[in-house]
Design a protein around this motif. Structure first.
Motif, PDB file in Angstrom:
ATOM      1  N   LEU A  14       0.828  -1.200   0.000  1.00  0.00           N
ATOM      2  CA  LEU A  14       0.000   0.000   0.000  1.00  0.00           C
ATOM      3  C   LEU A  14       0.862   1.249   0.000  1.00  0.00           C
ATOM      4  O   LEU A  14       0.595   2.199  -0.746  1.00  0.00           O
ATOM      5  CB  LEU A  14      -0.921  -0.009   1.217  1.00  0.00           C
ATOM      6  N   ARG A  15       1.901   1.252   0.824  1.00  0.00           N
ATOM      7  CA  ARG A  15       2.792   2.407   0.876  1.00  0.00           C
ATOM      8  C   ARG A  15       3.469   2.634  -0.479  1.00  0.00           C
ATOM      9  O   ARG A  15       3.579   3.764  -0.948  1.00  0.00           O
ATOM     10  CB  ARG A  15       3.855   2.204   1.960  1.00  0.00           C
ATOM     11  N   GLN A  16       3.871   1.558  -1.122  1.00  0.00           N
ATOM     12  CA  GLN A  16       4.505   1.681  -2.435  1.00  0.00           C
ATOM     13  C   GLN A  16       3.538   2.238  -3.469  1.00  0.00           C
ATOM     14  O   GLN A  16       3.918   3.055  -4.318  1.00  0.00           O
ATOM     15  CB  GLN A  16       5.031   0.318  -2.879  1.00  0.00           C
ATOM     16  N   SER A  17       2.282   1.806  -3.393  1.00  0.00           N
ATOM     17  CA  SER A  17       1.298   2.297  -4.369  1.00  0.00           C
ATOM     18  C   SER A  17       0.985   3.777  -4.183  1.00  0.00           C
ATOM     19  O   SER A  17       0.536   4.449  -5.119  1.00  0.00           O
ATOM     20  CB  SER A  17       0.000   1.484  -4.268  1.00  0.00           C
ATOM     21  N   LEU A  18       1.225   4.295  -2.968  1.00  0.00           N
ATOM     22  CA  LEU A  18       0.952   5.706  -2.690  1.00  0.00           C
ATOM     23  C   LEU A  18       2.170   6.590  -2.910  1.00  0.00           C
ATOM     24  O   LEU A  18       2.093   7.803  -2.741  1.00  0.00           O
ATOM     25  CB  LEU A  18       0.456   5.870  -1.247  1.00  0.00           C
ATOM     26  N   THR A  19       3.285   5.973  -3.278  1.00  0.00           N
ATOM     27  CA  THR A  19       4.499   6.752  -3.540  1.00  0.00           C
ATOM     28  C   THR A  19       5.015   6.544  -4.961  1.00  0.00           C
ATOM     29  O   THR A  19       6.037   7.106  -5.337  1.00  0.00           O
ATOM     30  CB  THR A  19       5.617   6.375  -2.541  1.00  0.00           C
ATOM     31  N   GLY A  52       2.888   6.073 -11.214  1.00  0.00           N
ATOM     32  CA  GLY A  52       1.884   5.367 -11.999  1.00  0.00           C
ATOM     33  C   GLY A  52       0.703   4.921 -11.158  1.00  0.00           C
ATOM     34  O   GLY A  52      -0.458   5.067 -11.559  1.00  0.00           O
ATOM     35  N   ASP A  53       0.985   4.375  -9.972  1.00  0.00           N
ATOM     36  CA  ASP A  53      -0.098   3.931  -9.090  1.00  0.00           C
ATOM     37  C   ASP A  53      -0.902   5.113  -8.566  1.00  0.00           C
ATOM     38  O   ASP A  53      -2.130   5.026  -8.412  1.00  0.00           O
ATOM     39  CB  ASP A  53       0.476   3.133  -7.917  1.00  0.00           C
ATOM     40  N   LEU A  54      -0.223   6.229  -8.272  1.00  0.00           N
ATOM     41  CA  LEU A  54      -0.941   7.420  -7.813  1.00  0.00           C
ATOM     42  C   LEU A  54      -1.900   7.920  -8.884  1.00  0.00           C
ATOM     43  O   LEU A  54      -3.020   8.341  -8.575  1.00  0.00           O
ATOM     44  CB  LEU A  54       0.052   8.521  -7.440  1.00  0.00           C
ATOM     45  N   PHE A  55      -1.464   7.873 -10.136  1.00  0.00           N
ATOM     46  CA  PHE A  55      -2.355   8.280 -11.235  1.00  0.00           C
ATOM     47  C   PHE A  55      -3.597   7.400 -11.247  1.00  0.00           C
ATOM     48  O   PHE A  55      -4.722   7.896 -11.408  1.00  0.00           O
ATOM     49  CB  PHE A  55      -1.615   8.174 -12.570  1.00  0.00           C
ATOM     50  N   ASN A  56      -3.402   6.089 -11.063  1.00  0.00           N
ATOM     51  CA  ASN A  56      -4.546   5.167 -11.047  1.00  0.00           C
ATOM     52  C   ASN A  56      -5.471   5.453  -9.869  1.00  0.00           C
ATOM     53  O   ASN A  56      -6.698   5.347  -9.990  1.00  0.00           O
ATOM     54  CB  ASN A  56      -4.045   3.723 -10.977  1.00  0.00           C
TER      55      ASN A  56
END
Length: 282
Positions: A19-24, A27-31
């Protein structure tokens, strides 16, 4: 310490890290932002469009419905991530570790649920300023929202795990899109379901999307908005019953399907899928 408890703790840590990786990650932040911002735009344009003589706007009716729809779509996220991890060998590595599947699934539940909460907040917080007629000044509204969301996740995440076990590649996930869009279209998300033919209403009530939308509307709309619902009732008991039935179905099927899928995983099967993917891209 009990090995299962250790697996749960490892899964929790894995989920928090993912989760932390997806928020940093850019590409994941755009999603995370793309879909909520898109839905905010749709809500903005519906904010002044009245629904018949109900006295409510389509924007007010749609905002909580979209929250429910996004919660239901957690099963798609779970399915896509599990299929991707199966394709790249992550599941095979989890299978080779003692209690690895327990830790893997725990981590996925944490990361998918946490990502969903972030997505809902991105949509809901600005939405409260766009739609001013929501009943959000009562603690009972937020308590209802929480129990509907938790029950909805229990109902949809196991089904997502089952779907992720059925599909063998990320490309095959495209087969989900059409039935999911059809389900959304008939579930009263962007327009009250009472405006649809009665036979369509019965079909919609068989699936979690409608009930999650109804539950969210019961949490965030004033009581007078119930006139737009089937039977002019929020039907909390029915919501618990249907979502509970889906939860039981998913919790029974998911371990069986996942065990069968894990038994069929091997280094050769992962290599074969990778080779097939390379041939398609080449």
């Amino acid at each position: 310490m009990n090995p299962t408890v250790m697996a749960w703790r490892a899964g929790w840590s894995r989920g928090v890290i993912e989760l932390r990786q997806s928020l940093t990650n850019a590409g994941d932040l755009f999603n995370h932002f793309f879909w909520p911002v898109l839905m905010l735009g749709a809500t903005f344009f519906m904010r002044d469009v009245s629904f018949g003589q109900s006295g409510f706007t389509l924007g007010a009716l749609a905002l909580p419905s979209i929250l429910g729809m996004n919660a239901a779509m957690s099963m798609v996220s779970m399915s896509q991530q599990l299929t991707a991890d199966r394709e790249d060998g992550t599941l095979l590595r989890a299978k080779a570790t003692p209690n690895g599947m327990i830790g893997y699934l725990t981590g996925k539940i944490i990361s998918v649920s946490g990502g969903l909460v972030v997505d809902l907040a991105i949509f809901l917080v600005p939405g409260l300023f766009i739609i001013s007629s929501l009943a959000v000044d009562d603690a009972s509204s937020w308590l209802t929202l929480i129990w509907v969301l938790v029950l909805g996740l229990v109902a949809t995440l196991p089904i997502g795990a089952v779907l992720g076990s059925v599909f063998v590649s990320a490309r095959s996930q495209g087969l989900l899109q059409l039935p999911i869009l059809a389900m959304i279209a008939i579930s009263g998300i962007f327009y009250p379901i009472t405006a649809l033919p009665e036979w369509v209403q019965w079909i919609a009530q068989a699936f979690p999307v409608y009930w999650l939308g109804l539950g969210m509307r019961s949490a965030l709309l004033p009581d007078s908005a119930v006139i737009t619902e089937i039977g002019e009732s929020w039907r909390h008991l029915e919501t618990i019953g249907v979502l509970g039935a889906w939860a039981v179905l998913g919790l029974v099927l998911a371990p069986i399907v996942l065990r069968r899928m894990a038994r069929g995983e091997s280094g050769s099967s992962v290599a074969a899928r990778r080779e097939k993917a390379l041939q398609r891209t080449g």
